[in-house]
Structures are given as C-alpha cells and as structure tokens.
Design a protein around this motif. Structure first.
Motif, PDB file in Angstrom:
ATOM      1  N   CYS A   3      30.952   8.770 -19.558  1.00 23.41           N
ATOM      2  CA  CYS A   3      31.230  10.272 -19.923  1.00 23.41           C
ATOM      3  C   CYS A   3      31.706  10.466 -21.402  1.00 23.41           C
ATOM      4  O   CYS A   3      32.718   9.878 -21.553  1.00 23.41           O
ATOM      5  CB  CYS A   3      32.095  11.190 -19.106  1.00 23.41           C
ATOM      6  SG  CYS A   3      32.098  12.974 -19.549  1.00 23.41           S
ATOM      7  N   THR A  11      28.224   9.552 -15.774  1.00 28.66           N
ATOM      8  CA  THR A  11      27.239  10.499 -15.634  1.00 28.66           C
ATOM      9  C   THR A  11      26.181  10.271 -14.944  1.00 28.66           C
ATOM     10  O   THR A  11      25.622   9.054 -14.786  1.00 28.66           O
ATOM     11  CB  THR A  11      26.962  11.043 -17.206  1.00 28.66           C
ATOM     12  OG1 THR A  11      26.170  10.037 -17.817  1.00 28.66           O
ATOM     13  CG2 THR A  11      28.086  11.336 -18.081  1.00 28.66           C
ATOM     14  N   TYR A  37      26.163  17.900 -20.599  1.00 23.98           N
ATOM     15  CA  TYR A  37      25.783  17.797 -22.100  1.00 23.98           C
ATOM     16  C   TYR A  37      24.448  17.274 -22.113  1.00 23.98           C
ATOM     17  O   TYR A  37      23.780  16.482 -21.137  1.00 23.98           O
ATOM     18  CB  TYR A  37      26.873  17.188 -22.750  1.00 23.98           C
ATOM     19  CG  TYR A  37      27.219  15.742 -22.464  1.00 23.98           C
ATOM     20  CD1 TYR A  37      26.456  14.651 -22.931  1.00 23.98           C
ATOM     21  CD2 TYR A  37      28.227  15.297 -21.767  1.00 23.98           C
ATOM     22  CE1 TYR A  37      26.665  13.182 -22.198  1.00 23.98           C
ATOM     23  CE2 TYR A  37      28.509  14.297 -21.163  1.00 23.98           C
ATOM     24  CZ  TYR A  37      27.800  12.975 -21.594  1.00 23.98           C
ATOM     25  OH  TYR A  37      28.350  11.718 -21.298  1.00 23.98           O
ATOM     26  N   TYR A  38      23.859  17.392 -23.233  1.00 19.82           N
ATOM     27  CA  TYR A  38      22.542  16.559 -23.497  1.00 19.82           C
ATOM     28  C   TYR A  38      22.512  15.352 -23.695  1.00 19.82           C
ATOM     29  O   TYR A  38      23.610  14.793 -24.382  1.00 19.82           O
ATOM     30  CB  TYR A  38      21.804  17.174 -25.040  1.00 19.82           C
ATOM     31  CG  TYR A  38      21.532  18.673 -24.606  1.00 19.82           C
ATOM     32  CD1 TYR A  38      20.166  19.088 -23.818  1.00 19.82           C
ATOM     33  CD2 TYR A  38      22.059  19.725 -25.310  1.00 19.82           C
ATOM     34  CE1 TYR A  38      19.579  20.105 -23.857  1.00 19.82           C
ATOM     35  CE2 TYR A  38      21.509  21.012 -25.177  1.00 19.82           C
ATOM     36  CZ  TYR A  38      20.247  20.993 -24.580  1.00 19.82           C
ATOM     37  OH  TYR A  38      19.994  22.461 -24.425  1.00 19.82           O
ATOM     38  N   ASP A  39      21.651  14.513 -23.031  1.00 17.19           N
ATOM     39  CA  ASP A  39      21.792  13.144 -23.249  1.00 17.19           C
ATOM     40  C   ASP A  39      20.358  12.658 -23.300  1.00 17.19           C
ATOM     41  O   ASP A  39      19.588  12.776 -22.437  1.00 17.19           O
ATOM     42  CB  ASP A  39      22.485  12.391 -21.964  1.00 17.19           C
ATOM     43  CG  ASP A  39      22.601  10.884 -22.122  1.00 17.19           C
ATOM     44  OD1 ASP A  39      22.820  10.601 -23.205  1.00 17.19           O
ATOM     45  OD2 ASP A  39      22.135  10.227 -21.256  1.00 17.19           O
ATOM     46  N   PRO A  40      20.039  11.850 -24.642  1.00 21.03           N
ATOM     47  CA  PRO A  40      20.940  11.693 -25.687  1.00 21.03           C
ATOM     48  C   PRO A  40      21.483  13.055 -26.311  1.00 21.03           C
ATOM     49  O   PRO A  40      20.843  13.956 -26.299  1.00 21.03           O
ATOM     50  CB  PRO A  40      20.280  10.770 -26.626  1.00 21.03           C
ATOM     51  CG  PRO A  40      18.768  11.054 -26.445  1.00 21.03           C
ATOM     52  CD  PRO A  40      18.730  11.574 -24.946  1.00 21.03           C
ATOM     53  N   VAL A  41      22.701  12.874 -27.105  1.00 18.29           N
ATOM     54  CA  VAL A  41      23.223  14.038 -27.844  1.00 18.29           C
ATOM     55  C   VAL A  41      22.177  14.407 -28.682  1.00 18.29           C
ATOM     56  O   VAL A  41      21.883  13.428 -29.664  1.00 18.29           O
ATOM     57  CB  VAL A  41      24.560  13.951 -28.256  1.00 18.29           C
ATOM     58  CG1 VAL A  41      25.004  14.845 -29.317  1.00 18.29           C
ATOM     59  CG2 VAL A  41      25.357  13.689 -26.959  1.00 18.29           C
TER      60      VAL A  41
END
Length: 181
Positions: A3, A11, A37-41
C-alpha cells in the motif's frame, strides 16, 4: 502490492473508476488501512485533464451552499478551539474558507490545483490561495491547527508524501480532516 498509504498493507483490485471522460482506471484497496487509490497512480498530466481551464465555473452554482458549509465548519472548529489557523487543500474558489473566516476567529488559507481557480478565489473572496501541490506548500512546519483535505488525496500522484506534507504543516495536537470518495 504494498500500500502506498500505510506502507504495511497489501492491496487488491477493488473497482474501476472514471478519472476523466474516456479514461477508466483500476482502483485498488488496502486490506490493512482500507485506503483506496488509482493503480497505477496517474501522472500529473492525466490529473491535469480532470481540471480543464474553467472547470471551477460550476462552483458558482453552489456558492452559497459552500459558504454555509464554511459557516457550519466554523462552528465545529470554534467548539474545538476559539481561534486558530486552517488550511483547506483543494479549496477551489475558497468559498468554504470565506464562510469559516466570516463566522469565526480562525485565520484561513488554501491550496488549489487550478491556478485560474486560485486566482479567482483570491480576488472574489479576498483569500490567500496558493496554486501549488501540497508537498510544495510554502508554509513552515507547524503552521496550522487544522488541515482540511476534501476529495483531493485520490488525485495526488504520491498520496503518502501528500499526507506527510499535511502532517508537517500541523502544529502538535492539530487536526487533519481527510475525506475521500
């Protein structure tokens, strides 16, 4: 995957979300801290697409609603401390900050991603709004009693660094108020 928020948890895929029209991205969620969160950021260029030049014009439709949110927030802050320093991250035009300022003894400042929105908020509401990333906030350590981050962390390319920056800005005993979708 580790994370990015708590660093200890792992995650897993959670859902998909629209970053901007036509851009559907994967959201992951941490089993340990519950952060998502978005992955990839998304890189900064993609985040900027969420904020076209005049994205903030819709905020005029809810101007008084945001002002009264600030008035209610002023009452909550004043019940905690009669006065202090508040930083609102992602403050748009600063209308909520104007409500806090006008209905309390709290000093208010803001950070807004959009330079156009920050400039208009500075002019319209007579505020100090900086158009810088939270990690580049121009204030010294321990400058604020409260840092308010509302629906911003999910747009940060490095959420952990953003939270560390918020912690740096807080005085001992200060409050971090964080809202994510």
């Amino acid at each position: 995957m580790k994370c990015l928020l708590c660093v200890d948890g792992a995650t897993s895929p959670f859902c998909k979300a629209v970053l901007y029209p036509g851009a559907v991205r994967q959201i992951v969620r941490c089993e340990a801290c519950g952060g998502a969160y978005y992955d990839p950021v998304p890189p900064l260029e993609e985040v900027a697409r969420c904020y076209p030049h005049a994205y903030f014009t819709d905020f005029f439709k809810q101007y008084w609603k945001d002002y009264y949110k600030g008035r209610a927030y002023a009452a909550r802050l004043s019940a905690w401390r009669p006065e202090g320093d508040l930083l609102d991250v992602g403050c748009a035009l600063g209308t909520m900050l104007a409500g806090v300022r006008d209905h309390s003894h709290w000093r208010v400042r803001g950070i807004e991603f959009s330079p156009e929105a920050a400039a208009l908020g500075n002019s319209l509401n007579s505020l100090q709004i900086q158009s810088v990333p939270l990690i580049a906030a121009p204030w010294p350590d321990g400058e604020f009693d409260c840092v308010h981050i509302n629906n911003v962390l999910e747009h940060e390319s490095d959420p952990r660094s953003a939270l560390l920056a918020a912690a740096r800005l807080l005085r001992p005993g200060g409050h971090l108020e964080l809202t994510v979708p």
